[in-house]
Scaffold this motif. Structure first.
Motif, PDB file in Angstrom:
ATOM      1  N   GLY B 219       0.793  -0.998  -0.010  1.00 27.79           N
ATOM      2  CA  GLY B 219      -0.093  -0.155  -0.408  1.00 27.79           C
ATOM      3  C   GLY B 219       1.265   0.777  -0.215  1.00 27.79           C
ATOM      4  O   GLY B 219       0.288   2.802  -0.305  1.00 27.79           O
ATOM      5  N   LEU B 220       2.097   0.817   0.883  1.00 23.99           N
ATOM      6  CA  LEU B 220       2.516   2.540   0.857  1.00 23.99           C
ATOM      7  C   LEU B 220       3.914   2.284  -0.360  1.00 23.99           C
ATOM      8  O   LEU B 220       4.281   3.400  -0.127  1.00 23.99           O
ATOM      9  N   ASP B 225      -0.392  -2.422  -5.613  1.00 20.08           N
ATOM     10  CA  ASP B 225      -0.873  -3.114  -6.568  1.00 20.08           C
ATOM     11  C   ASP B 225      -2.443  -3.450  -5.257  1.00 20.08           C
ATOM     12  O   ASP B 225      -1.684  -4.260  -4.394  1.00 20.08           O
ATOM     13  N   TRP B 226      -3.088  -3.001  -5.915  1.00 19.74           N
ATOM     14  CA  TRP B 226      -4.433  -3.267  -4.396  1.00 19.74           C
ATOM     15  C   TRP B 226      -5.109  -4.715  -5.018  1.00 19.74           C
ATOM     16  O   TRP B 226      -5.571  -4.750  -3.346  1.00 19.74           O
ATOM     17  N   GLY B 227      -4.510  -5.455  -5.776  1.00 20.49           N
ATOM     18  CA  GLY B 227      -5.486  -6.748  -5.503  1.00 20.49           C
ATOM     19  C   GLY B 227      -4.158  -7.449  -4.117  1.00 20.49           C
ATOM     20  O   GLY B 227      -5.358  -7.968  -3.919  1.00 20.49           O
ATOM     21  N   VAL B 228      -3.638  -7.062  -4.345  1.00 24.32           N
ATOM     22  CA  VAL B 228      -2.680  -7.369  -3.232  1.00 24.32           C
ATOM     23  C   VAL B 228      -2.970  -7.033  -1.649  1.00 24.32           C
ATOM     24  O   VAL B 228      -3.090  -8.051  -0.662  1.00 24.32           O
ATOM     25  N   LEU B 230      -5.513  -5.337  -0.792  1.00 24.44           N
ATOM     26  CA  LEU B 230      -7.067  -5.948  -0.312  1.00 24.44           C
ATOM     27  C   LEU B 230      -7.375  -7.580  -0.336  1.00 24.44           C
ATOM     28  O   LEU B 230      -8.113  -8.148   0.959  1.00 24.44           O
ATOM     29  N   SER B 231      -6.261  -8.691  -0.815  1.00 23.79           N
ATOM     30  CA  SER B 231      -6.713 -10.215  -0.513  1.00 23.79           C
ATOM     31  C   SER B 231      -5.525 -10.282   0.367  1.00 23.79           C
ATOM     32  O   SER B 231      -6.790 -10.952   1.734  1.00 23.79           O
ATOM     33  N   ARG B 232      -4.720  -9.820   0.986  1.00 28.49           N
ATOM     34  CA  ARG B 232      -4.219 -10.060   1.900  1.00 28.49           C
ATOM     35  C   ARG B 232      -4.795  -9.328   3.513  1.00 28.49           C
ATOM     36  O   ARG B 232      -5.637 -10.546   4.477  1.00 28.49           O
ATOM     37  N   MET B 233      -5.690  -8.701   3.151  1.00 27.93           N
ATOM     38  CA  MET B 233      -6.533  -7.707   4.247  1.00 27.93           C
ATOM     39  C   MET B 233      -8.151  -8.732   4.490  1.00 27.93           C
ATOM     40  O   MET B 233      -8.592  -9.009   5.196  1.00 27.93           O
ATOM     41  N   GLY B 234      -8.601  -9.384   3.079  1.00 25.89           N
ATOM     42  CA  GLY B 234      -9.540 -10.234   3.083  1.00 25.89           C
ATOM     43  C   GLY B 234      -8.876 -11.669   4.008  1.00 25.89           C
ATOM     44  O   GLY B 234     -10.236 -11.631   4.990  1.00 25.89           O
TER      45      GLY B 234
END
Ligand SMILES: Nc1ncnc2c1ncn2[C@@H]1O[C@H](COP(=O)(O)OP(=O)(O)OP(=O)(O)O)[C@@H](O)[C@H]1O
Ligand SMILES: [Mg+2]
Lengths: 323, 258
Positions: B219-220, B225-228, B230-234
């Motif tokens: 994120g920083l 890569d917002w896919g990475v 968001l998936s980790r966040m999930g």
């Protein structure tokens, strides 16, 4: 509703085969104080935990303030206040904060909440300490706050598990008058457990003695004492003697019953203490037993307890302390 | 339902207030991340020069790691408080009242999350002061904070579960000591993943700490890569959910044992 608290055949077993309650039944009339007595480990706190919905019995049923403890625990919780043996106060919070949070979880808010807290602070003489953190309170102040917390939401039924243990004599007398006032003026039904027999004697309308998970005696203090005949004679001896010797010596004394010797204490009952004491002393002297002191008393609950549980409180307490 | 929410709010207030009354705790939890950031930052400064590390400045690399590590460690100890409440009879007092059962654990987790957010922001600012750069900007910082707090909530729930089951401070200390540091080193908090031994890389794949660090760093980055992220966040959300469920089960076991 005649009985605000009613329990029938309560059984509770803990892991490791501890039978904490073995078929306990009891009933407390609405608006009265009910005393629960018994040595350490007798099951008093377990009974309180079940009646206050904290734990579930293996068998039996109980009704508090007209609600079934097992079927409608939520209704019971609204109707009762509970002061457990273990304080349960938040030590980092002030006395007032403890009261306010307690009121809030019962749905009290705003002015009603604040004025109720203030009222209890004043009534229990905690005004000076109310805004100090509880950690700095003395044992007696904490116990007062415990009771105040239990009363916060104006319960109909109050459970007090050893409310006076650890209090100095003055604080104990204060607590007694508070308990009497709550049952008298405010019409609360109170179930209290205690180790102090004189306390149960003066406060409770009815009481039950529990031992090893069973109710061994139940009734009003006078009924229980009335079942014992005569006076209690207690003789302190200067040295330890053999049980058999003393018994033989006392066999000849008329109107003397239930002779028991334990260490250097001799206990007996007599139709009339005043008449028997000289004979007892004479018999002991003839046997060469030296006497340190003699007391004669009307039957106390201590004697009732001895009669039913077959051992003195102190003795049973010792037993409970052993691993 | 509103009853659950208001009770949770009351319990959160209680835990927060009690925390603020422990100045030693506040001092330690502020000083510790500073020490970590400065100490480890200085100690490992040169490892970015190892070929294949893949970061320009170590302080850029380390700051998100320290954010995650701080949330992990505060959460790891959160069960201690519950043990104390049980020992003092506070929990039993609330169980006898109509207080919502969930609030007795949830209040602790919400308080932990608030503390986690505050700590994250402090460390991010501190990183700025010592020269870290966050090309990902506010969105990246938010992603890092969310991930660190999710991780903290999950681990906090586990810590409460261990606390309520063991009911012993010693067990709590032993388990936390045994688990927290290895979990940190089995992630890329200090060391680029590419430079870890192969088996560690495989373990890190399943380490929630790695998910949080990974998502935070991504994120920083200058072009995340917002896919990475968001998936980790999930996964972290799922982890938190499972841990919270475990904590409620553990709490039931306690209720049955009273
Ligand atoms: N949660 C528990 N788990 C296991 N055993 C328990 C538990 N609670 C009580 N017991 C056991 O049940 C028995 C009765 O305990 P209880 O606390 O009811 O006694 P009590 O009459 O209140 O004693 P005291 O006067 O010491 O308070 C004891 O043998 C105790 O060890
Ligand atoms: Mg007890």
């Amino acid at each position: 509703m005649d009985n605000a608290i009613e329990a029938r055949g309560l059984v509770k077993t803990y892991r490791g085969d501890v039978r904490a309650l073995d078929g306990v039944s009891l009933a407390a009339e609405t608006g009265s104080v009910f005393g629960l007595l018994g040595p350490n480990g007798a099951g008093k706190s377990t009974a309180v935990k079940i009646l206050t919905t904290l734990s579930r019995p293996d068998a039996g049923e109980a009704f508090v303030a007209g609600h079934d403890v097992l079927r409608h625990p939520a209704r019971v919780r609204l109707a009762i206040g509970c002061v457990a043996q273990k304080s349960g106060l938040d030590l980092q919070a002030t006395g007032r904060e403890n009261l306010l949070l307690q009121g809030r979880v019962y749905g009290m808010r705003g002015g009603v909440l604040r004025s109720r807290a203030q009222e209890l602070i004043e009534r229990f003489g905690l005004s000076d300490a109310a805004d100090r953190v509880v950690k700095g309170y003395s044992g007696g102040m904490q116990r007062k706050l415990d009771v105040a917390v239990g009363l916060m939401h104006r319960p109909q039924v109050l459970f007090l598990d050893e409310p006076t243990t650890g209090l100095d004599p003055e604080a104990r007398v204060d607590m007694w008058s508070e308990i009497a006032r709550l049952a008298g003026d405010e019409g609360l039904t109170i179930l209290m457990t205690t180790h102090y027999l004189e306390e149960a004697d003066s406060l409770a309308r009815r009481l039950a003695i529990v031992d090893r998970g069973k109710v061994v005696a139940e009734g009003t203090p006078d009924e229980l004492k009335g079942e014992l005949r005569g006076d209690a004679i207690v003789v302190e001896l200067e040295e330890q003697v053999l049980d058999g010797e003393v018994r033989r010596a006392l066999d000849t004394v008329p109107e003397l019953y239930d002779v028991a010797v334990e260490a250097r204490t001799l206990r007996a009952r007599a139709d009339s203490g005043a008449r028997s004491v000289p004979a007892v002393l004479a018999a002991l002297e003839a046997e060469g037993v030296r006497v340190a002191s003699v007391t004669v008393s009307r039957p106390s609950l201590d004697d009732v307890y001895l009669q039913y549980a077959g051992r003195a409180f102190s003795e049973a307490d010792q037993e409970a302390k052993r691993p | 339902m509103t009853h659950v929410l208001t009770d949770t709010l009351f319990m959160t207030q209680r835990h927060f207030r009690n925390l603020l009354r422990q100045p030693a705790w506040i001092l330690i939890s502020l000083v510790q991340p500073v020490v970590w950031l400065l100490l480890y930052g200085a100690l490992f400064r040169k490892i970015v020069e190892i070929p294949g590390f893949g970061a320009g400045s170590y302080i850029d690399f380390l700051t998100p790691g320290i954010v995650v590590m701080t949330c992990l460690f505060s959460a790891g100890w959160s069960g201690m408080d519950l043990i104390e409440d049980i020992d003092r009879g506070v929990i039993d007092r609330f169980l006898v009242s109509p207080a919502s059962r969930s609030s007795l654990i949830a209040g602790r987790l919400v308080q932990g999350a608030i503390v986690g957010i505050i700590q994250s922001v402090i460390i991010v600012v501190l990183g700025l002061i010592v020269g870290a750069e966050y090309p990902g900007g506010v969105a990246g910082i938010a992603a890092l904070t969310i991930c660190a707090v999710l991780l903290g909530t999950g681990v906090g729930a586990l810590s409460n579960a261990i606390g309520v089951l063991s009911r012993r401070v010693e067990t709590m200390v032993a388990v936390s000591n045994f688990v927290l540091l290895p979990l940190t080193f089995l992630s890329s908090v200090f060391m680029a993943r590419a430079l870890m031994p192969g088996w560690m890389q495989s373990v890190a794949t399943y380490n929630p700490v790695e998910w949080a660090v990974n998502a935070g760093r991504e994120g920083l980055a200058s072009s995340p890569d917002w896919g990475v992220v968001l998936s980790r966040m999930g996964w972290l959300a799922l982890f938190t959910l499972v841990c919270t469920w475990l904590a409620t089960r553990a709490f039931r076991v306690y209720q049955k044992s009273i």
